[in-house]
Enzyme design. Sequence first.
Site, short mmCIF file in Angstrom:
data_model
loop_
_atom_site.label_atom_id
_atom_site.label_comp_id
_atom_site.label_asym_id
_atom_site.label_seq_id
_atom_site.Cartn_x
_atom_site.Cartn_y
_atom_site.Cartn_z
N ASP A 12 48.39 39.88 39.83
CA ASP A 12 47.56 40.46 38.85
C ASP A 12 48.17 40.12 37.35
O ASP A 12 49.47 40.07 37.55
CB ASP A 12 47.25 42.17 38.90
CG ASP A 12 46.40 42.51 37.61
OD1 ASP A 12 45.25 42.03 37.30
OD2 ASP A 12 46.63 43.59 37.18
N LEU A 13 47.31 40.10 36.19
CA LEU A 13 48.22 40.07 35.05
C LEU A 13 48.47 41.08 34.15
O LEU A 13 49.55 41.44 33.98
CB LEU A 13 47.56 38.80 34.03
CG LEU A 13 47.95 38.61 32.79
CD1 LEU A 13 49.42 37.88 33.03
CD2 LEU A 13 46.92 37.61 32.13
N ASP A 14 47.60 41.60 33.92
CA ASP A 14 47.29 42.97 33.01
C ASP A 14 48.16 44.12 33.82
O ASP A 14 47.52 44.65 34.64
CB ASP A 14 45.79 43.19 32.42
CG ASP A 14 45.29 42.08 31.56
OD1 ASP A 14 46.26 41.56 30.73
OD2 ASP A 14 44.09 42.06 31.81
N THR A 20 49.78 44.65 29.17
CA THR A 20 48.69 44.57 28.45
C THR A 20 47.47 45.56 28.87
O THR A 20 46.65 45.92 28.01
CB THR A 20 47.72 43.07 28.47
OG1 THR A 20 48.19 42.70 29.65
CG2 THR A 20 48.51 42.02 27.53
N LYS A 48 40.48 49.66 34.93
CA LYS A 48 41.32 48.87 35.37
C LYS A 48 40.82 47.86 36.32
O LYS A 48 40.47 48.21 37.25
CB LYS A 48 42.97 49.34 35.70
CG LYS A 48 43.65 50.11 34.68
CD LYS A 48 44.90 50.42 35.30
CE LYS A 48 46.02 51.22 33.96
NZ LYS A 48 46.97 51.67 34.77
N SER A 117 43.15 37.35 37.84
CA SER A 117 42.93 38.39 36.84
C SER A 117 41.24 38.49 36.46
O SER A 117 40.82 37.43 36.67
CB SER A 117 43.79 38.10 35.80
OG SER A 117 43.22 39.03 34.51
N ALA A 118 41.01 39.57 36.23
CA ALA A 118 39.57 39.77 35.84
C ALA A 118 39.25 39.32 34.37
O ALA A 118 38.24 39.25 33.88
CB ALA A 118 39.02 41.13 36.04
N LYS A 148 36.61 42.81 41.14
CA LYS A 148 37.32 43.63 42.02
C LYS A 148 36.64 44.98 42.06
O LYS A 148 36.02 45.46 41.38
CB LYS A 148 39.01 43.87 41.39
CG LYS A 148 39.73 42.51 41.31
CD LYS A 148 40.83 42.87 40.59
CE LYS A 148 41.70 41.53 40.19
NZ LYS A 148 42.73 41.74 39.32
N GLU A 172 49.32 44.16 42.24
CA GLU A 172 48.26 44.97 41.57
C GLU A 172 48.64 46.12 40.92
O GLU A 172 49.27 47.03 41.66
CB GLU A 172 47.15 45.06 42.52
CG GLU A 172 45.65 43.93 42.48
CD GLU A 172 45.37 44.30 40.98
OE1 GLU A 172 45.39 45.24 40.35
OE2 GLU A 172 44.35 43.11 40.70
N ASP A 173 48.16 46.46 39.76
CA ASP A 173 48.40 47.92 39.14
C ASP A 173 47.05 48.68 39.22
O ASP A 173 46.99 49.83 38.75
CB ASP A 173 48.85 47.76 37.88
CG ASP A 173 47.94 47.38 36.70
OD1 ASP A 173 47.00 46.34 37.04
OD2 ASP A 173 47.57 47.83 35.46
C1 G6P Z 1 41.57 43.04 33.73
C2 G6P Z 1 42.03 44.48 32.95
C3 G6P Z 1 41.02 45.18 32.73
C4 G6P Z 1 39.87 44.43 31.68
C5 G6P Z 1 39.43 43.14 32.35
C6 G6P Z 1 38.78 42.22 31.61
O1 G6P Z 1 41.31 42.90 34.75
O2 G6P Z 1 42.79 45.27 34.11
O3 G6P Z 1 41.16 46.50 32.15
O4 G6P Z 1 38.77 45.04 31.51
O5 G6P Z 1 40.63 42.52 32.91
O6 G6P Z 1 39.50 41.81 30.67
P1 G6P Z 1 38.79 40.74 29.39
O7 G6P Z 1 40.29 40.42 28.52
O8 G6P Z 1 38.27 39.65 29.89
O9 G6P Z 1 38.12 41.86 28.50
MG MG Z 2 45.79 44.86 36.00
#
Ligand code: G6P
Ligand code: MG
Length: 220
Positions: A12-14, A20, A48, A117-118, A148, A172-173
């Site tokens: 996962d990224l964020d 982030t 998240k 990542s979402a 997810k 994943e966090d």
């Molecule tokens: C990630 C983060 C979420 C965020 C989602 C959408 O998965 O964990 O907190 O809402 O991405 O991100 P975006 O940058 O498209 O708003």
């Molecule tokens: Mg995350």
Amino acid sequence: MTMQKIKACIFDLDGVIVDTATFHYKAWKRLANEMGFDLTPEQNEQLKGISRMKSLDILLDIGNISKTDEEKQALADKKNNWYREYIREMKPDDILPGTIRLFNELKEANIKIGVGSASKNAKTILHQIGIENYLDSVIDGNKVSKAKPDPQVFLKGAQEMNEKPEHCVVFEDAQSGIEAAQNGGMYSIGVGSEKNLYKADMIIAGLHEMNISKLKHLEK
Ligand code: G6P
Ligand code: MG
């Protein structure tokens, strides 16, 4: 859970590769405050890992506020503009400790590396921090239709890398992300605190705690 041979790791990224998740929280909290309520770190855990619009729906639920679709779009755009302001200055220095070392160890061991990542901002961040060359697959919020805990984001990544789910490890966090990995039949490593990630197969505080021999240890 023990696993078969590890052939790919999907990150996962964020909140895993970069910090982030704190910027997402800061922007959602700012939006909540503007609407007259607060967003606690505990409530933020629910946000998240899921899409922007779904996060907004949860936020509005928390504040007991109802909005039209048009208003929701404007709120989501506002949050995203703040978020993009926060990430504008991100650079390679912002990659969390241990990430690049681990990536190098994985490359050396011929284990593929994917990002799942979402976020629709994932590509921007990956470019700014300069890790695109390490990645065999990037599945982001623009490529998935199901959020997810649906496993779609990770299954697409595995498919793109030509690996079966049972050969993949997910980092994943988010609670929703751990469930997504498990729903997809992948081994899940929670990055963060036990309190939120107790469902994971293994928990680490950050990627600095992971290395190739620990990973190899998971194999049958
Ligand atoms: C990630 C983060 C979420 C965020 C989602 C959408 O998965 O964990 O907190 O809402 O991405 O991100 P975006 O940058 O498209 O708003
Ligand atoms: Mg995350």
